[in-house]
Design an enzyme around this catalytic site. Structure first.
Site, PDB file in Angstrom:
ATOM      1  N   HIS A  52      11.942  64.536 -48.147  1.00 30.72           N
ATOM      2  CA  HIS A  52      12.174  64.195 -49.553  1.00 30.72           C
ATOM      3  C   HIS A  52      13.654  64.331 -49.869  1.00 30.72           C
ATOM      4  O   HIS A  52      14.320  65.207 -49.348  1.00 30.72           O
ATOM      5  CB  HIS A  52      11.360  65.120 -50.474  1.00 30.72           C
ATOM      6  CG  HIS A  52      11.214  64.571 -51.855  1.00 30.72           C
ATOM      7  ND1 HIS A  52      12.172  64.733 -52.831  1.00 30.72           N
ATOM      8  CD2 HIS A  52      10.224  63.832 -52.404  1.00 30.72           C
ATOM      9  CE1 HIS A  52      11.773  64.113 -53.925  1.00 30.72           C
ATOM     10  NE2 HIS A  52      10.598  63.559 -53.708  1.00 30.72           N
ATOM     11  N   ASP A  87       2.949  62.193 -50.783  1.00 32.06           N
ATOM     12  CA  ASP A  87       2.164  61.094 -50.212  1.00 32.06           C
ATOM     13  C   ASP A  87       1.357  61.503 -48.984  1.00 32.06           C
ATOM     14  O   ASP A  87       0.534  60.718 -48.510  1.00 32.06           O
ATOM     15  CB  ASP A  87       3.098  59.929 -49.846  1.00 32.06           C
ATOM     16  CG  ASP A  87       3.689  59.295 -51.088  1.00 32.06           C
ATOM     17  OD1 ASP A  87       2.907  59.008 -52.007  1.00 32.06           O
ATOM     18  OD2 ASP A  87       4.916  59.119 -51.153  1.00 32.06           O
TER      19      ASP A  87
HETATM   20  N1  CMC Z   1      10.236  62.497 -40.092  1.00 28.47           N
HETATM   21  C1  CMC Z   1      11.205  62.852 -39.229  1.00 28.47           C
HETATM   22  N2  CMC Z   1      12.493  63.028 -39.553  1.00 28.47           N
HETATM   23  C2  CMC Z   1      12.831  62.837 -40.832  1.00 28.47           C
HETATM   24  C3  CMC Z   1      11.883  62.484 -41.801  1.00 28.47           C
HETATM   25  C4  CMC Z   1      10.554  62.306 -41.391  1.00 28.47           C
HETATM   26  N3  CMC Z   1       9.616  61.936 -42.283  1.00 28.47           N
HETATM   27  N4  CMC Z   1      12.497  62.363 -42.991  1.00 28.47           N
HETATM   28  C5  CMC Z   1      13.785  62.648 -42.791  1.00 28.47           C
HETATM   29  N5  CMC Z   1      14.006  62.934 -41.484  1.00 28.47           N
HETATM   30  C6  CMC Z   1      15.274  63.322 -40.874  1.00 28.47           C
HETATM   31  C7  CMC Z   1      16.229  62.142 -40.836  1.00 28.47           C
HETATM   32  O1  CMC Z   1      16.066  61.401 -39.648  1.00 28.47           O
HETATM   33  C8  CMC Z   1      17.566  62.842 -40.919  1.00 28.47           C
HETATM   34  O2  CMC Z   1      17.848  63.395 -39.657  1.00 28.47           O
HETATM   35  P1  CMC Z   1      19.400  63.506 -39.144  1.00 28.47           P
HETATM   36  O3  CMC Z   1      20.050  64.472 -40.087  1.00 28.47           O
HETATM   37  O4  CMC Z   1      19.294  63.986 -37.751  1.00 28.47           O
HETATM   38  O5  CMC Z   1      19.974  62.125 -39.274  1.00 28.47           O
HETATM   39  C9  CMC Z   1      17.298  64.011 -41.860  1.00 28.47           C
HETATM   40  O6  CMC Z   1      15.894  64.278 -41.739  1.00 28.47           O
HETATM   41  C10 CMC Z   1      17.612  63.703 -43.310  1.00 28.47           C
HETATM   42  O7  CMC Z   1      16.855  62.577 -43.701  1.00 28.47           O
HETATM   43  P2  CMC Z   1      17.411  61.373 -44.564  1.00 28.47           P
HETATM   44  O8  CMC Z   1      16.667  60.131 -44.188  1.00 28.47           O
HETATM   45  O9  CMC Z   1      18.896  61.325 -44.505  1.00 28.47           O
HETATM   46  O10 CMC Z   1      16.970  61.829 -46.015  1.00 28.47           O
HETATM   47  P3  CMC Z   1      16.889  60.924 -47.297  1.00 28.47           P
HETATM   48  O11 CMC Z   1      16.990  61.842 -48.448  1.00 28.47           O
HETATM   49  O12 CMC Z   1      17.863  59.803 -47.247  1.00 28.47           O
HETATM   50  O13 CMC Z   1      15.437  60.266 -47.191  1.00 28.47           O
HETATM   51  C11 CMC Z   1      13.091  60.027 -47.273  1.00 28.47           C
HETATM   52  C12 CMC Z   1      14.299  60.844 -47.737  1.00 28.47           C
HETATM   53  C13 CMC Z   1      11.918  60.396 -48.146  1.00 28.47           C
HETATM   54  C14 CMC Z   1      13.366  58.529 -47.451  1.00 28.47           C
HETATM   55  C15 CMC Z   1      12.804  60.323 -45.787  1.00 28.47           C
HETATM   56  O14 CMC Z   1      12.492  61.685 -45.651  1.00 28.47           O
HETATM   57  C16 CMC Z   1      11.671  59.462 -45.244  1.00 28.47           C
HETATM   58  O15 CMC Z   1      11.888  58.329 -44.836  1.00 28.47           O
HETATM   59  N6  CMC Z   1      10.415  60.012 -45.214  1.00 28.47           N
HETATM   60  C17 CMC Z   1       9.269  59.248 -44.776  1.00 28.47           C
HETATM   61  C18 CMC Z   1       8.799  58.319 -45.886  1.00 28.47           C
HETATM   62  C19 CMC Z   1       8.160  59.077 -47.041  1.00 28.47           C
HETATM   63  O16 CMC Z   1       7.285  59.907 -46.851  1.00 28.47           O
HETATM   64  N7  CMC Z   1       8.567  58.740 -48.283  1.00 28.47           N
HETATM   65  C20 CMC Z   1       7.994  59.343 -49.499  1.00 28.47           C
HETATM   66  C21 CMC Z   1       8.998  60.156 -50.279  1.00 28.47           C
HETATM   67  S1  CMC Z   1       8.289  61.226 -51.520  1.00 28.47           S
HETATM   68  C22 CMC Z   1       7.450  60.226 -52.671  1.00 28.47           C
HETATM   69  C23 CMC Z   1       8.235  59.127 -53.268  1.00 28.47           C
HETATM   70  O17 CMC Z   1       9.419  59.215 -53.549  1.00 28.47           O
HETATM   71  O18 CMC Z   1       7.634  58.094 -53.534  1.00 28.47           O
END
Ligand code: CMC
Length: 379
Positions: free
Chosen positions: A260, A316
């Site tokens: 998140h 989710d």
């Molecule tokens: N599984 C594995 N690694 C992850 C995940 C995950 N679900 N989410 C983030 N990471 C890692 C990511 O690869 C990164 O690693 P590194 O620092 O080595 O590059 C680190 O954690 C930080 O992640 P980020 O993508 O830079 O974080 P963000 O704030 O840009 O993205 C997110 C947040 C929600 C898009 C992402 O966690 C994600 O894609 N999660 C899976 C999709 C999901 O469940 N989305 C629902 C979000 S909550 C409800 C909503 O908003 O609707």
């Protein structure tokens, strides 16, 4: 002028009194009430009123609010006609987004941005979204839509319209909790989108149509669908360990429903949902999908990659299982998210209108300069 982080990470761009997300403490409140209290005691309608009118309703106000929603609970024949023409394999969120846009076409007051007119349109949007969702779920299967029952709660009415069967009290309670938890979440991408559109003094239907576009992606509201598809791919609780080792650790795949932008600790909604999902699974005598979800979560919680990055289950994760147990197909799940979030979106549109300033950031230009024009025939 100053440059900010990509993705507006950690940037505060507006004020709100609708909800407060404390990402470090893992705490979420709506108008100052903790979600733990609201999910334990309130109906979704009470929470929608709280968001829209800034305080909890008394008995008379709640009845009037429910009557106001009921007055908007209709499925006009032109919506059924248009749905019957849509390709049955379109993504359901594309269908909902289009239907909300069409709602604006048929509302003569669409461009009246006064508070009184906006509140009536807000009621309509809250009432229409479950009707459209259930109707499309049936029409795409060649079934006739079931008209809304104005005497039921929003959660019960949706479940009834979806299947035609009277839902059990446990099913209604589970969906009620889910809808409350989705109702608002500060400046998430779809809510931000709705406020950007409202800030141009555009109409509320345009703002909500745009919000639905932002919701669709798997990084946001499409995550429940992607999460359930992941659990289906795993298939069995015995396969969880190999999925984690081979796909997540070995192949770098993200666990959908994890991570998140704001929470750096457990998403408090996921704690509540885990409890209700397990309870519903046990009451239905089938913990198959819950066991897969819990097994994968336990592996991630014990893995340094996830703990060091503070990646936990989000809203989710368990809700995908909860919705599946309520008979909702994965690609319909983002629409059920939208049913809940509608109260938050319309609240934020109204809040934006109260003290509006056009949202118009700037981009840092990093392209080429001083290029020399070349005539078409010389390129
Ligand atoms: N599984 C594995 N690694 C992850 C995940 C995950 N679900 N989410 C983030 N990471 C890692 C990511 O690869 C990164 O690693 P590194 O620092 O080595 O590059 C680190 O954690 C930080 O992640 P980020 O993508 O830079 O974080 P963000 O704030 O840009 O993205 C997110 C947040 C929600 C898009 C992402 O966690 C994600 O894609 N999660 C899976 C999709 C999901 O469940 N989305 C629902 C979000 S909550 C409800 C909503 O908003 O609707």
């Amino acid at each position: 002028m100053h440059e900010v982080a990509k993705g507006l990470v950690g940037v505060i761009v507006t004020e709100t009194t609708a909800s407060m997300v404390d990402g470090s403490a893992g705490h979420l409140t709506y108008r100052g009430y903790a979600i733990e209290d609201l999910t334990a005691h309130a109906s979704y309608e009470e929470v929608a009123y709280l968001l829209l009118h800034q305080r909890l309703p008394n008995r008379r106000e709640l009845t009037e609010f429910q009557e106001g929603l009921a007055a908007e609970m209709t499925l006009e024949p032109y919506f059924v006609e248009v749905m019957q023409r849509f390709p049955k394999n379109s993504h359901p969120l594309t269908i909902l987004r289009t239907l909300i846009s069409i709602t604006g076409v048929y509302d003569a007051t669409a461009n009246d941005n006064s508070l009184e007119a906006e509140l009536r349109k807000a009621y309509r949007l809250i009432a229409y979204t479950p009707i459209f969702t259930a109707a499309w779920a049936r029409i795409r299967q060649g079934l006739a839509p079931i008209p809304p029952d104005k005497h039921l709660s929003l959660a019960a009415s949706f479940l009834h319209m979806h299947t035609g069967v009277n839902p059990t009290p446990a099913e209604i309670a589970a969906l009620n909790v889910y809808l409350i938890l989705m109702a608002d979440h500060s400046l998430n991408p779809s809510t931000f989108t709705s406020r950007v559109v409202a800030s141009t003094d555009s109409d509320i239907y345009s703002a909500i149509t745009a919000a639905l576009g932002a919701l669709k992606g798997p990084k946001h509201g499409g995550a429940n669908e992607a999460t359930m598809e992941m659990f289906m791919e795993i298939g069995n609780p015995e396969n969880v360990s190999s999925f984690f080792t081979e796909q997540v650790k070995g192949n770098g795949r993200k666990i959908m429903g994890f991570g998140h932008r704001v929470y750096r600790t457990t998403d408090p909604r996921s704690v509540i949902l885990r409890h209700h999902t397990e309870a519903l699974a046990k009451s239905l005598g089938n913990t198959h999908w819950f066991d897969i979800a819990a097994g994968l979560e336990n592996l991630a919680l014990a893995d340094p990659y996830f703990t060091e990055r503070r990646i936990y289950a989000n809203v989710d994760y368990y809700s995908s299982v909860l919705l599946y147990m309520l008979g909702i197909e994965p690609n319909l799940m983002p629409l059920v998210f939208a049913i809940g979030r509608m109260a938050g979106w319309v609240t934020h549109v109204l809040e934006q209108r109260l003290e509006n300033r056009l949202i118009h950031p700037e981009a840092l230009y990093i392209g080429e300069n001083d290029r020399i024009w070349v005539n078409l025939e010389d390129r």
